[in-house]
Scaffold this motif. Structure first.
Motif, mmCIF file in Angstrom:
data_model
loop_
_atom_site.group_PDB
_atom_site.id
_atom_site.type_symbol
_atom_site.label_atom_id
_atom_site.label_comp_id
_atom_site.label_asym_id
_atom_site.label_seq_id
_atom_site.Cartn_x
_atom_site.Cartn_y
_atom_site.Cartn_z
ATOM 1 N N ILE A 25 0.855 -1.190 0.000
ATOM 2 C CA ILE A 25 0.000 0.000 0.000
ATOM 3 C C ILE A 25 0.889 1.238 0.000
ATOM 4 C CG2 ILE A 25 -1.751 1.294 1.298
ATOM 5 C CD1 ILE A 25 -2.780 -1.354 0.155
ATOM 6 N N SER A 26 0.561 2.195 -0.865
ATOM 7 C CA SER A 26 1.285 3.461 -0.899
ATOM 8 C C SER A 26 0.309 4.588 -1.185
ATOM 9 C CB SER A 26 2.416 3.418 -1.937
ATOM 10 O OG SER A 26 1.904 3.166 -3.221
ATOM 11 N N LEU A 27 0.742 5.790 -0.919
ATOM 12 C CA LEU A 27 -0.082 6.984 -1.123
ATOM 13 C C LEU A 27 0.591 7.886 -2.148
ATOM 14 C CD1 LEU A 27 -0.779 7.928 2.614
ATOM 15 C CD2 LEU A 27 -2.099 6.398 1.137
ATOM 16 N N PHE A 110 -13.171 9.753 2.599
ATOM 17 C CA PHE A 110 -12.524 8.547 2.078
ATOM 18 C C PHE A 110 -13.449 7.857 1.086
ATOM 19 C CE2 PHE A 110 -10.637 9.122 6.229
ATOM 20 C CZ PHE A 110 -9.330 8.691 6.094
ATOM 21 N N CYS A 111 -12.869 7.188 0.097
ATOM 22 C CA CYS A 111 -13.622 6.327 -0.815
ATOM 23 C C CYS A 111 -12.677 5.247 -1.344
ATOM 24 C CB CYS A 111 -14.198 7.131 -1.983
ATOM 25 S SG CYS A 111 -15.232 6.137 -3.098
ATOM 26 N N PHE A 112 -13.136 3.990 -1.296
ATOM 27 C CA PHE A 112 -12.336 2.875 -1.800
ATOM 28 C C PHE A 112 -13.122 2.121 -2.864
ATOM 29 C CE2 PHE A 112 -10.383 3.638 2.283
ATOM 30 C CZ PHE A 112 -9.044 3.451 2.024
ATOM 31 N N ILE A 113 -12.406 1.600 -3.838
ATOM 32 C CA ILE A 113 -13.003 0.716 -4.830
ATOM 33 C C ILE A 113 -13.425 -0.558 -4.106
ATOM 34 C CG2 ILE A 113 -12.447 -0.680 -6.873
ATOM 35 C CD1 ILE A 113 -10.543 1.656 -7.698
ATOM 36 N N VAL A 114 -14.618 -1.062 -4.404
ATOM 37 C CA VAL A 114 -15.188 -2.193 -3.677
ATOM 38 C C VAL A 114 -14.241 -3.394 -3.635
ATOM 39 C CG1 VAL A 114 -17.049 -3.899 -3.677
ATOM 40 C CG2 VAL A 114 -17.583 -1.479 -3.976
ATOM 41 N N SER A 115 -13.561 -3.685 -4.725
ATOM 42 C CA SER A 115 -12.674 -4.852 -4.756
ATOM 43 C C SER A 115 -11.503 -4.718 -3.778
ATOM 44 C CB SER A 115 -12.149 -5.097 -6.175
ATOM 45 O OG SER A 115 -11.363 -3.995 -6.598
ATOM 46 N N ALA A 116 -11.254 -3.509 -3.270
ATOM 47 C CA ALA A 116 -10.156 -3.284 -2.323
ATOM 48 C C ALA A 116 -10.604 -3.379 -0.870
ATOM 49 C CB ALA A 116 -9.541 -1.912 -2.570
ATOM 50 N N TRP A 117 -11.908 -3.455 -0.615
ATOM 51 C CA TRP A 117 -12.394 -3.471 0.770
ATOM 52 C C TRP A 117 -11.793 -4.641 1.532
ATOM 53 C CZ3 TRP A 117 -18.390 -2.459 0.326
ATOM 54 C CH2 TRP A 117 -18.589 -1.149 -0.137
ATOM 55 N N PRO A 119 -8.948 -5.700 5.082
ATOM 56 C CA PRO A 119 -7.912 -5.224 6.015
ATOM 57 C C PRO A 119 -7.001 -4.159 5.418
ATOM 58 C CG PRO A 119 -8.022 -7.628 6.017
ATOM 59 C CD PRO A 119 -8.915 -7.148 4.917
ATOM 60 N N ASP A 120 -6.729 -4.220 4.119
ATOM 61 C CA ASP A 120 -5.865 -3.211 3.502
ATOM 62 C C ASP A 120 -6.479 -1.822 3.552
ATOM 63 O OD1 ASP A 120 -3.818 -4.962 2.917
ATOM 64 O OD2 ASP A 120 -4.319 -5.158 0.794
ATOM 65 N N THR A 121 -7.806 -1.734 3.505
ATOM 66 C CA THR A 121 -8.423 -0.406 3.543
ATOM 67 C C THR A 121 -8.204 0.247 4.897
ATOM 68 O OG1 THR A 121 -10.575 -1.393 4.036
ATOM 69 C CG2 THR A 121 -10.150 -0.819 1.750
#
Length: 190
Positions: A25-27, A110-117, A119-121
């Motif tokens: 994971i990176s920003l 915050f917003c995440f792509i569903v496939s990423a939901w 522990p990583d989120t």
């Protein structure tokens, strides 16, 4: 007034690199630096389109303030926003941004792509908070989410926000046509 460049601290955040491991994971702050944006318009539009397809776009922008990927791109380029994109390996998996800066506070989203939901989120969310807290003047981040979006409020509390309460009828959901309570959350610099 915030500017795009003001919130870019390259020494305080991991940047995307072709050398990254597939699940790392990176920003990547989205900002205009030396007359160039740190991400291409196509990447921003692709992330917005995926969020539209997932259905998260209308949850995050339920008040109708952003309706299309093109409008999202324009909003993220506004100097009143400080966006950061979240990557797993070389793929964008979400985004977050601050706005509403006043003194030592700002509003966080915050917003995440569903496939990423998963522990990583949560790990990514904590990374975003650490990044935001590297801004010396920022002490408090305020979040609001419709009471109808319990998973978002639960995510926020899992990464360190405190739930303060709810304000009835604060949010007008243009998609349902209903006024709903806003859950109010805050995060204070440790």
């Amino acid at each position: 007034m915030a500017t795009e460049q003001q919130y870019v601290y390259p020494d305080r955040v991991q940047f995307l690199s072709s050398q990254r491991k597939p699940n790392e994971i990176s920003l990547l702050p989205y900002a205009k630096v030396n007359d160039a944006w740190t991400l291409s318009d196509d990447i921003i539009l692709d992330v917005a389109r995926q969020c539209q397809k997932d259905g998260t776009f209308t949850r995050v922008f339920c008040e109708g303030e952003v309706e299309t990927p093109e409008h999202f791109l324009a909003v993220m380029k506004q100097p009143t926003n400080a966006p950061v994109f979240i990557y797993r390996g070389t793929s964008p998996v979400g985004f977050a941004w601050l706005n509403g800066f006043a003194g030592n506070i700002a509003f966080g989203h915050f917003c995440f792509i569903v496939s990423a939901w998963g522990p990583d989120t949560e790990r990514a969310g904590r990374m975003v908070l650490d990044y935001w807290m590297s801004f010396e003047s920022l002490k408090v981040i305020i979040g609001t989410t419709p009471e109808t979006n319990g998973p978002a409020a639960n995510f926020a509390t899992r990464i360190g926000f405190v739930r303060l309460g709810a304000i009835p009828k604060m949010i007008r959901n243009v998609y349902s046509g209903k006024d709903v309570a806003a859950i109010i959350l805050y995060y204070v610099r440790p």
